[in-house]
Design a protein around this motif. Structure first.
Motif, PDB file in Angstrom:
ATOM      1  N   MET A  28       5.721 -10.005 -11.536  1.00 10.71           N
ATOM      2  CA  MET A  28       6.230  -9.578 -10.368  1.00 10.71           C
ATOM      3  C   MET A  28       5.663  -8.376  -9.710  1.00 10.71           C
ATOM      4  SD  MET A  28      10.360  -8.892 -10.171  1.00 10.71           S
ATOM      5  CE  MET A  28      10.578  -9.941 -11.393  1.00 10.71           C
ATOM      6  N   ASP A  29       5.467  -8.530  -8.450  1.00  8.58           N
ATOM      7  CA  ASP A  29       4.875  -7.372  -7.902  1.00  8.58           C
ATOM      8  C   ASP A  29       5.711  -6.334  -7.635  1.00  8.58           C
ATOM      9  OD1 ASP A  29       5.050  -7.823  -4.167  1.00  8.58           O
ATOM     10  OD2 ASP A  29       6.349  -8.262  -5.454  1.00  8.58           O
ATOM     11  N   THR A  30       5.251  -5.078  -7.287  1.00  9.19           N
ATOM     12  CA  THR A  30       6.095  -3.660  -7.125  1.00  9.19           C
ATOM     13  C   THR A  30       6.476  -3.580  -5.553  1.00  9.19           C
ATOM     14  OG1 THR A  30       4.214  -2.485  -6.866  1.00  9.19           O
ATOM     15  CG2 THR A  30       5.180  -2.603  -8.925  1.00  9.19           C
ATOM     16  N   PRO A  31       7.538  -3.116  -5.261  1.00 10.82           N
ATOM     17  CA  PRO A  31       7.898  -2.901  -3.687  1.00 10.82           C
ATOM     18  C   PRO A  31       7.249  -1.747  -2.954  1.00 10.82           C
ATOM     19  CG  PRO A  31       9.683  -2.218  -5.233  1.00 10.82           C
ATOM     20  CD  PRO A  31       8.764  -2.548  -6.107  1.00 10.82           C
ATOM     21  N   ASP A  32       5.832  -1.513  -3.282  1.00 13.30           N
ATOM     22  CA  ASP A  32       4.970  -0.646  -2.791  1.00 13.30           C
ATOM     23  C   ASP A  32       5.114  -0.454  -1.139  1.00 13.30           C
ATOM     24  OD1 ASP A  32       4.726   0.453  -5.181  1.00 13.30           O
ATOM     25  OD2 ASP A  32       2.648  -0.417  -5.439  1.00 13.30           O
ATOM     26  N   LYS A  33       4.840  -1.731  -0.741  1.00  9.21           N
ATOM     27  CA  LYS A  33       4.760  -1.930   0.623  1.00  9.21           C
ATOM     28  C   LYS A  33       6.265  -1.521   1.479  1.00  9.21           C
ATOM     29  CE  LYS A  33       1.473  -5.292   1.992  1.00  9.21           C
ATOM     30  NZ  LYS A  33       1.303  -6.809   2.430  1.00  9.21           N
ATOM     31  N   GLU A  34       7.174  -2.216   0.668  1.00  8.69           N
ATOM     32  CA  GLU A  34       8.532  -1.872   1.062  1.00  8.69           C
ATOM     33  C   GLU A  34       8.805  -0.263   1.252  1.00  8.69           C
ATOM     34  OE1 GLU A  34       7.496  -4.068  -1.049  1.00  8.69           O
ATOM     35  OE2 GLU A  34       8.631  -5.708  -0.757  1.00  8.69           O
ATOM     36  N   TRP A  35       8.652   0.423   0.108  1.00  7.32           N
ATOM     37  CA  TRP A  35       9.034   1.910   0.285  1.00  7.32           C
ATOM     38  C   TRP A  35       8.022   2.349   1.392  1.00  7.32           C
ATOM     39  CZ3 TRP A  35      12.915   3.184  -1.402  1.00  7.32           C
ATOM     40  CH2 TRP A  35      13.738   2.970  -2.525  1.00  7.32           C
ATOM     41  N   LYS A  36       6.698   2.064   1.382  1.00  9.12           N
ATOM     42  CA  LYS A  36       5.942   2.629   2.263  1.00  9.12           C
ATOM     43  C   LYS A  36       6.481   2.442   3.700  1.00  9.12           C
ATOM     44  CE  LYS A  36       1.151   2.692   4.147  1.00  9.12           C
ATOM     45  NZ  LYS A  36      -0.274   2.188   3.796  1.00  9.12           N
ATOM     46  N   THR A  37       6.963   1.344   4.038  1.00 10.14           N
ATOM     47  CA  THR A  37       7.594   1.230   5.430  1.00 10.14           C
ATOM     48  C   THR A  37       8.827   2.081   5.411  1.00 10.14           C
ATOM     49  OG1 THR A  37       6.582  -1.035   5.508  1.00 10.14           O
ATOM     50  CG2 THR A  37       8.735  -0.403   6.764  1.00 10.14           C
ATOM     51  N   LEU A  38       9.719   1.975   4.540  1.00  7.14           N
ATOM     52  CA  LEU A  38      11.070   2.688   4.698  1.00  7.14           C
ATOM     53  C   LEU A  38      10.906   4.232   4.568  1.00  7.14           C
ATOM     54  CD1 LEU A  38      13.437   0.703   2.160  1.00  7.14           C
ATOM     55  CD2 LEU A  38      13.170   0.507   4.834  1.00  7.14           C
TER      56      LEU A  38
END
Length: 106
Positions: A1-11
């Motif tokens: 499962m990938d980590t939500p790095d892109k999500e946190w970067k956007t938020l």
């Protein structure tokens, strides 16, 4: 499962991240989760059987947002209804600010 790095970067582009963090529950629905479901699911208008957590999350995303992009950001109320804007991954601070402010209008 990938980590939500892109999500946190956007938020994290939002100017008052603590305000966001204090007022919302942030949840990730990973579409690549291969954990099998206990039972196979079939939904109306769905052309395939849903057999994994990831397929179920992808179905829910399409149901809520009518999008297929990863990641997709949206607000969902207590009744599981989307509201406000829906956006995909972005590095545009103004777009993120507008998106998050749309969540505070409910």
């Amino acid at each position: 499962m990938d980590t939500p790095d892109k999500e946190w970067k956007t938020l994290s582009l939002y100017s008052d991240f603590n305000d966001l963090y204090d007022n919302f529950v942030i949840a990730w629905l990973p579409v690549d989760d291969t954990k099998p479901l206990k039972d196979t699911l079939m939904f109306p208008f769905c052309r395939w059987q849903i057999t994994t957590v990831g397929l179920y999350n992808g179905y829910r995303q399409r149901e809520f947002t009518n999008t297929y992009t990863q990641p997709t950001f949206c607000f969902i109320d207590k009744n599981s209804k989307p509201y406000g804007q829906i956006i995909g991954y972005t590095n545009d601070k103004e777009e993120v600010e507008t998106f998050i402010k749309s969540g505070f209008t409910k």
